[in-house]
Design a protein around this motif. Sequence first.
Motif, PDB file in Angstrom:
ATOM      1  N   VAL A 159     -12.694   9.863   3.083  1.00 56.19           N
ATOM      2  CA  VAL A 159     -11.577   9.249   3.364  1.00 56.19           C
ATOM      3  C   VAL A 159     -11.554   7.744   3.304  1.00 56.19           C
ATOM      4  CG1 VAL A 159     -10.397   8.789   5.649  1.00 56.19           C
ATOM      5  CG2 VAL A 159     -11.253  11.192   5.017  1.00 56.19           C
ATOM      6  N   GLU A 160     -10.098   6.975   3.037  1.00 55.70           N
ATOM      7  CA  GLU A 160      -9.991   5.864   2.742  1.00 55.70           C
ATOM      8  C   GLU A 160      -9.497   4.971   4.055  1.00 55.70           C
ATOM      9  OE1 GLU A 160      -7.148   3.451  -0.194  1.00 55.70           O
ATOM     10  OE2 GLU A 160      -7.457   5.493  -0.883  1.00 55.70           O
ATOM     11  N   TYR A 161     -10.275   3.819   4.061  1.00 50.68           N
ATOM     12  CA  TYR A 161      -9.917   3.006   5.254  1.00 50.68           C
ATOM     13  C   TYR A 161      -8.976   1.864   5.128  1.00 50.68           C
ATOM     14  CZ  TYR A 161     -10.791   0.155   9.506  1.00 50.68           C
ATOM     15  OH  TYR A 161     -10.603  -0.312  10.630  1.00 50.68           O
ATOM     16  N   GLY A 215      -0.901  17.098   1.690  1.00 50.08           N
ATOM     17  CA  GLY A 215      -0.741  15.858   1.075  1.00 50.08           C
ATOM     18  C   GLY A 215       0.522  16.240  -0.137  1.00 50.08           C
ATOM     19  N   THR A 216       0.661  15.016  -0.781  1.00 55.86           N
ATOM     20  CA  THR A 216       1.824  14.887  -1.842  1.00 55.86           C
ATOM     21  C   THR A 216       1.224  15.001  -3.344  1.00 55.86           C
ATOM     22  OG1 THR A 216       1.606  12.543  -2.000  1.00 55.86           O
ATOM     23  CG2 THR A 216       3.224  13.418  -0.540  1.00 55.86           C
ATOM     24  N   VAL A 217       2.064  15.334  -4.055  1.00 55.52           N
ATOM     25  CA  VAL A 217       1.783  15.553  -5.458  1.00 55.52           C
ATOM     26  C   VAL A 217       1.336  14.117  -6.102  1.00 55.52           C
ATOM     27  CG1 VAL A 217       2.880  15.590  -7.942  1.00 55.52           C
ATOM     28  CG2 VAL A 217       3.318  17.375  -6.210  1.00 55.52           C
ATOM     29  N   PHE A 247       0.758  -1.108  -0.164  1.00 55.58           N
ATOM     30  CA  PHE A 247       0.116  -0.073  -0.099  1.00 55.58           C
ATOM     31  C   PHE A 247       0.805   1.331  -0.043  1.00 55.58           C
ATOM     32  CE2 PHE A 247      -2.706   3.333   1.426  1.00 55.58           C
ATOM     33  CZ  PHE A 247      -4.082   3.003   0.923  1.00 55.58           C
ATOM     34  N   VAL A 248       0.714   2.016  -0.965  1.00 55.75           N
ATOM     35  CA  VAL A 248       1.576   3.274  -0.801  1.00 55.75           C
ATOM     36  C   VAL A 248       0.802   4.355  -0.304  1.00 55.75           C
ATOM     37  CG1 VAL A 248       2.441   4.964  -2.748  1.00 55.75           C
ATOM     38  CG2 VAL A 248       2.010   2.569  -3.352  1.00 55.75           C
ATOM     39  N   ILE A 249       1.564   5.223   0.515  1.00 54.00           N
ATOM     40  CA  ILE A 249       1.029   6.281   1.288  1.00 54.00           C
ATOM     41  C   ILE A 249       1.927   7.591   0.873  1.00 54.00           C
ATOM     42  CG2 ILE A 249      -0.026   5.210   3.064  1.00 54.00           C
ATOM     43  CD1 ILE A 249       2.331   6.295   4.864  1.00 54.00           C
ATOM     44  N   GLY A 250       1.028   8.838   1.025  1.00 52.68           N
ATOM     45  CA  GLY A 250       1.937  10.014   0.705  1.00 52.68           C
ATOM     46  C   GLY A 250       1.930  10.769   2.016  1.00 52.68           C
ATOM     47  N   GLY A 251       0.991  11.766   2.106  1.00 49.22           N
ATOM     48  CA  GLY A 251       1.153  12.605   3.411  1.00 49.22           C
ATOM     49  C   GLY A 251       0.114  11.864   4.375  1.00 49.22           C
ATOM     50  N   GLY A 252      -0.522  10.685   3.983  1.00 48.79           N
ATOM     51  CA  GLY A 252      -1.590  10.217   4.966  1.00 48.79           C
ATOM     52  C   GLY A 252      -2.714  11.295   5.237  1.00 48.79           C
ATOM     53  N   SER A 253      -2.967  12.182   4.497  1.00 51.18           N
ATOM     54  CA  SER A 253      -3.956  13.197   4.888  1.00 51.18           C
ATOM     55  C   SER A 253      -5.666  12.855   4.451  1.00 51.18           C
ATOM     56  CB  SER A 253      -3.653  14.461   4.336  1.00 51.18           C
ATOM     57  OG  SER A 253      -3.604  14.631   2.866  1.00 51.18           O
ATOM     58  N   ASN A 254      -5.488  11.615   3.620  1.00 55.79           N
ATOM     59  CA  ASN A 254      -6.973  11.153   3.239  1.00 55.79           C
ATOM     60  C   ASN A 254      -7.242   9.595   3.650  1.00 55.79           C
ATOM     61  OD1 ASN A 254      -9.021  12.172   1.972  1.00 55.79           O
ATOM     62  ND2 ASN A 254      -8.697  10.892   0.420  1.00 55.79           N
TER      63      ASN A 254
HETATM   64  C1  LIG Z   1      -7.159  19.614   6.398  1.00 58.17           C
HETATM   65  C2  LIG Z   1      -7.606  18.858   5.331  1.00 58.17           C
HETATM   66  C3  LIG Z   1      -8.154  19.466   4.171  1.00 58.17           C
HETATM   67  C4  LIG Z   1      -8.459  18.864   3.066  1.00 58.17           C
HETATM   68  N1  LIG Z   1      -8.875  19.527   1.885  1.00 58.17           N
HETATM   69  C5  LIG Z   1      -9.066  18.768   0.852  1.00 58.17           C
HETATM   70  C6  LIG Z   1      -9.848  19.613  -0.184  1.00 58.17           C
HETATM   71  O1  LIG Z   1     -10.080  20.516  -0.176  1.00 58.17           O
HETATM   72  N2  LIG Z   1      -9.957  18.885  -1.395  1.00 58.17           N
HETATM   73  C7  LIG Z   1      -9.689  17.482  -1.675  1.00 58.17           C
HETATM   74  O2  LIG Z   1      -9.727  16.967  -2.633  1.00 58.17           O
HETATM   75  N3  LIG Z   1      -9.063  16.720  -0.559  1.00 58.17           N
HETATM   76  C8  LIG Z   1      -8.882  17.419   0.526  1.00 58.17           C
HETATM   77  N4  LIG Z   1      -7.981  16.640   1.538  1.00 58.17           N
HETATM   78  C9  LIG Z   1      -7.896  15.475   1.418  1.00 58.17           C
HETATM   79  C10 LIG Z   1      -6.411  15.037   1.235  1.00 58.17           C
HETATM   80  O3  LIG Z   1      -5.429  16.010   1.603  1.00 58.17           O
HETATM   81  C11 LIG Z   1      -6.071  15.064  -0.322  1.00 58.17           C
HETATM   82  O4  LIG Z   1      -6.788  13.736  -0.769  1.00 58.17           O
HETATM   83  C12 LIG Z   1      -4.611  14.675  -0.684  1.00 58.17           C
HETATM   84  O5  LIG Z   1      -4.446  14.511  -2.248  1.00 58.17           O
HETATM   85  C13 LIG Z   1      -4.229  13.270  -0.103  1.00 58.17           C
HETATM   86  O6  LIG Z   1      -2.543  13.399  -0.333  1.00 58.17           O
HETATM   87  P1  LIG Z   1      -1.741  12.287   0.621  1.00 58.17           P
HETATM   88  O7  LIG Z   1      -0.416  12.605  -0.069  1.00 58.17           O
HETATM   89  O8  LIG Z   1      -1.874  12.706   2.079  1.00 58.17           O
HETATM   90  O9  LIG Z   1      -2.296  10.966   0.140  1.00 58.17           O
HETATM   91  P2  LIG Z   1      -2.688   9.774   1.361  1.00 58.17           P
HETATM   92  O10 LIG Z   1      -3.620  10.129   2.201  1.00 58.17           O
HETATM   93  O11 LIG Z   1      -1.370   9.375   1.771  1.00 58.17           O
HETATM   94  O12 LIG Z   1      -3.126   8.703   0.239  1.00 58.17           O
HETATM   95  C14 LIG Z   1      -4.372   8.933  -0.371  1.00 58.17           C
HETATM   96  C15 LIG Z   1      -4.768   7.678  -1.325  1.00 58.17           C
HETATM   97  O13 LIG Z   1      -3.737   8.331  -2.452  1.00 58.17           O
HETATM   98  C16 LIG Z   1      -2.922   6.999  -2.847  1.00 58.17           C
HETATM   99  N5  LIG Z   1      -1.631   7.405  -3.119  1.00 58.17           N
HETATM  100  C17 LIG Z   1      -0.829   8.369  -2.325  1.00 58.17           C
HETATM  101  N6  LIG Z   1       0.307   8.637  -3.207  1.00 58.17           N
HETATM  102  C18 LIG Z   1       0.424   7.517  -4.079  1.00 58.17           C
HETATM  103  C19 LIG Z   1       1.342   7.300  -4.999  1.00 58.17           C
HETATM  104  N7  LIG Z   1       2.614   7.798  -5.288  1.00 58.17           N
HETATM  105  N8  LIG Z   1       1.019   6.420  -5.951  1.00 58.17           N
HETATM  106  C20 LIG Z   1      -0.238   5.822  -5.911  1.00 58.17           C
HETATM  107  N9  LIG Z   1      -1.276   6.190  -5.088  1.00 58.17           N
HETATM  108  C21 LIG Z   1      -0.801   6.961  -4.209  1.00 58.17           C
HETATM  109  C22 LIG Z   1      -3.187   6.178  -1.456  1.00 58.17           C
HETATM  110  O14 LIG Z   1      -2.769   4.775  -1.925  1.00 58.17           O
HETATM  111  C23 LIG Z   1      -4.197   6.568  -1.000  1.00 58.17           C
HETATM  112  O15 LIG Z   1      -5.190   5.646  -1.783  1.00 58.17           O
HETATM  113  C24 LIG Z   1      -7.940  17.350   2.979  1.00 58.17           C
HETATM  114  C25 LIG Z   1      -7.304  16.837   3.980  1.00 58.17           C
HETATM  115  C26 LIG Z   1      -7.037  17.572   5.101  1.00 58.17           C
HETATM  116  C27 LIG Z   1      -6.527  16.953   6.290  1.00 58.17           C
END
Ligand SMILES: Cc1cc2nc3c(=O)[nH]c(=O)nc-3n(C[C@H](O)[C@H](O)[C@H](O)COP(=O)(O)OP(=O)(O)OC[C@H]3O[C@@H](n4cnc5c(N)ncnc54)[C@H](O)[C@@H]3O)c2cc1C
Length: 355
Positions: free
Chosen positions: A351-353, A133-135, A64-71
């Motif tokens: 949000v994904e579980y 989160g990440t790109v 399972f790949v994570i980026g910033g874990g914000s979703n």
């Molecule tokens: C305060 C707050 C506000 C937010 N506001 C918004 C908003 O306005 N709009 C919005 O759309 N979202 C919002 N979000 C949700 C979140 O920030 C986004 O979905 C963001 O893009 C998730 O990025 P992440 O790197 O943290 O992904 P993660 O939470 O780490 O992962 C999310 C999903 O993406 C997959 N993933 C991550 N990186 C990769 C990769 N390199 N390759 C393949 N799969 C990958 C993971 O497997 C998982 O399925 C918010 C979250 C918070 C906490």
Amino acid sequence: MELTPVHQHLAQTFQQMKIQEHVILKDYTTFKIGGPARFFCIVKNEDDLIEAFNFSKKNKIKMFVIGGGSNLLIADAGYDGMVIKMDISGKKYIEEGDFVKVTAGAGENWDKLVEETVEKGLYGLENLSNIPGTVGATPVQNIGAYGSEAKDVIESVYVLDIIKDEYKTLTNVECDFDYRDSFFKKNPQRYIIISVTFKLNKKGKLNFNYKDIQEALSAKKIKNPNLKQMREIIIDIRNRKLPNLKTYGTAGSFFKNVIVSSIKAKELLDKYPEMIVHAVNNKKTKIPLAWILDHVCGFRGVKKGNVGTYQNQALVLINYGNANAKEIIDLAQKMVDKVYEETGIEIEPEVEYLE
Ligand SMILES: Cc1cc2nc3c(=O)[nH]c(=O)nc-3n(C[C@H](O)[C@H](O)[C@H](O)COP(=O)(O)OP(=O)(O)OC[C@H]3O[C@@H](n4cnc5c(N)ncnc54)[C@H](O)[C@@H]3O)c2cc1C
């Protein structure tokens, strides 16, 4: 203790690949919730990624790949597989007439990229300012805010297809984007995103139609904002509406907004005339779930034990301290049930579980 040859071999392999074991995941999420990953590895380049991938494949370990874990909401029992923390960095800008193509590594911080492109005077990402989160995660749920979506500017996505064991570049069309949805979401964990290319405009137009932006502009007496002002306004609005991640554990909006048939929307509007809906087309209407949770179900600012909803936004679930995943799930289920009871609408988590 003496290591057996097998353990010696594994220990060497782990050291080479920086694979760790039993790593607590809550520190890698913004919810600050989640048990251990059986295996965990921070991937800084494509070689690290291939090693982690080969190790998982050879040992038949799920990944399972994570980026910033914000979703993400991670189960209290953790994840019995390999968690790959994406940390591939790098940015490249290529000019093409009025456009600039920006390719960024999947591990780059999203908002840092937005800030940099705004500084360079490039239009396209400004309304997506301040999303954690990440790109690499931006195409996954096609992030969106204030009338813009990632799909509007994503040119292509470079991935590792873990089933076919090959690298690929997917075009915008192949990504099959939709509201908080994409090809990646429909095929979970099949593609590891390595970099994303965005097509930005040197002479773009700002999109300030959104009600909150209009209000902020008139409060500041700005008629024609420039790119930097637009980013500042979005950041201001978000800071007012959303919790500070340094203070609270959260993954932002826990549920997706709801799109219903126009007939259903009319039925709800007859019951709640003050609700503001947005027509998607002549058959479908977007319903503001935050409004329903707040005005119909009374869920704004509730707190029970370690969990609750944010005082300014009922869609946002909060870990007030030492919450576990079960407490969040129980609250979310109550919200799902109450919305259904009051409106007949079935709501879905954004949000994904991970379990
Ligand atoms: C305060 C707050 C506000 C937010 N506001 C918004 C908003 O306005 N709009 C919005 O759309 N979202 C919002 N979000 C949700 C979140 O920030 C986004 O979905 C963001 O893009 C998730 O990025 P992440 O790197 O943290 O992904 P993660 O939470 O780490 O992962 C999310 C999903 O993406 C997959 N993933 C991550 N990186 C990769 C990769 N390199 N390759 C393949 N799969 C990958 C993971 O497997 C998982 O399925 C918010 C979250 C918070 C906490």
